[in-house]
Motif scaffolding. Sequence first.
Motif, mmCIF file in Angstrom:
data_model
loop_
_atom_site.group_PDB
_atom_site.id
_atom_site.type_symbol
_atom_site.label_atom_id
_atom_site.label_comp_id
_atom_site.label_asym_id
_atom_site.label_seq_id
_atom_site.Cartn_x
_atom_site.Cartn_y
_atom_site.Cartn_z
ATOM 1 N N LYS A 284 0.940 -0.972 -0.294
ATOM 2 C CA LYS A 284 -0.261 -0.170 0.373
ATOM 3 C C LYS A 284 0.526 1.284 0.090
ATOM 4 O O LYS A 284 0.776 2.046 -0.310
ATOM 5 N N GLN A 327 -1.239 3.242 -8.043
ATOM 6 C CA GLN A 327 -1.855 2.822 -6.303
ATOM 7 C C GLN A 327 -3.235 2.303 -7.084
ATOM 8 O O GLN A 327 -3.692 3.041 -7.196
ATOM 9 N N ASP A 328 -3.488 1.002 -6.077
ATOM 10 C CA ASP A 328 -4.613 0.335 -6.459
ATOM 11 C C ASP A 328 -5.777 0.172 -8.712
ATOM 12 O O ASP A 328 -6.349 0.169 -7.356
#
Length: 370
Positions: A284, A327-328
């Motif tokens: 993360k 990200q993600d």
Amino acid sequence: MKRIFFFGDNLHGGGAELFTVELIKALKKDGYDIKFFLLNAENIRLDVEDVDIVDLSIQFNNSVLRVKGKSLNREKIEFLKSLEIKYRPDILIFIAPMSYWLERFFLTKNKYFWIHGDFFDFNIKNRVKFLNILNVLNILNEYRKIFLEKKGARILFLNKKIIVVNKDLFSFFLKSKLTQSVTFIRNGLPDIKFCKSFTPSIKKFDAVYVGRLEKDKRVELAIKFFSESKLTGCLAIVGDGSELYNLKALVQSLKLEKRVVFFGWLYNPQQIIAQSKILLLTSKYETFGLVVTEAHILGLSVVAFNSSSGVSEQFLTVESRIGLVEQDDFTGFVSALNLVYDLPYFIPIKLLKTYTMSRVLIDFKKNIAN
């Protein structure tokens, strides 16, 4: 010859811990007098030969930025003060989060906090998934935690000297107006790793993950992305942690028992990395993730979430940035994994030398130990 005290939490084998040990060795070789004080010197899993370690046997409780649980008894405080009187250090460097709380017990003026992690998430939206009336108690509790953590951050860092490892943290501290000074020093690997890359003719693994098996590392995503990709070989997982049982259960549920190999924590993971084609980094947030450069040195392509400037800056060529995923973006990660598998990239060693320990020493002596 300057005398430097380093303070850390433990040496259980994390990336920041490995970097610190290698930096201490390099500084000692360069003529500095170094002592390394650990809150807990049990279960040392790194090569600390010629490193002067002192076990402080101190346990701080609660989260890093919470003041509660960070007190010491008078006997321990006097012991810390006696160390300062006995050795008369020129510089004190607090290198790991819990050890930061020792700084207030020392009078030496030249003191630094070396920030290797991002624990400054004061955004309520990042901490509570659903902001609605049904979740009001959880939201209020998180606001309370944020208030206490901001208070702890001010107690720790107000008017102090900070060293950071990426540009995101550098900007954060500049904007916070908390600190006296902020210095940016990239992490680095021992120079010997850059002498030549070790690329075996036989690649046993299509992909590899290296790191702690903890929730913030999101290793389950590495397994899921691997299962959804076109890769037909094996995934190697190097590391240990509290998520091991859950990860093995996930592998079983996906019927990947014959394709996912758990190696546990290894002192020298380079052999497994070198026998792999692609490194996966699914954290993360990864403050630096020096394993990216280590993989590049060993001839691997890397697919990683763009979790910080420390990670993104290690993708040094246009070709390599096909492996850097927003990200993600889970779908994008699988697509990048497939693309890199078909079109592996290579970064020349001469470009990677930005991340040598020699360069770290130059920056350290110029900005810290001048």
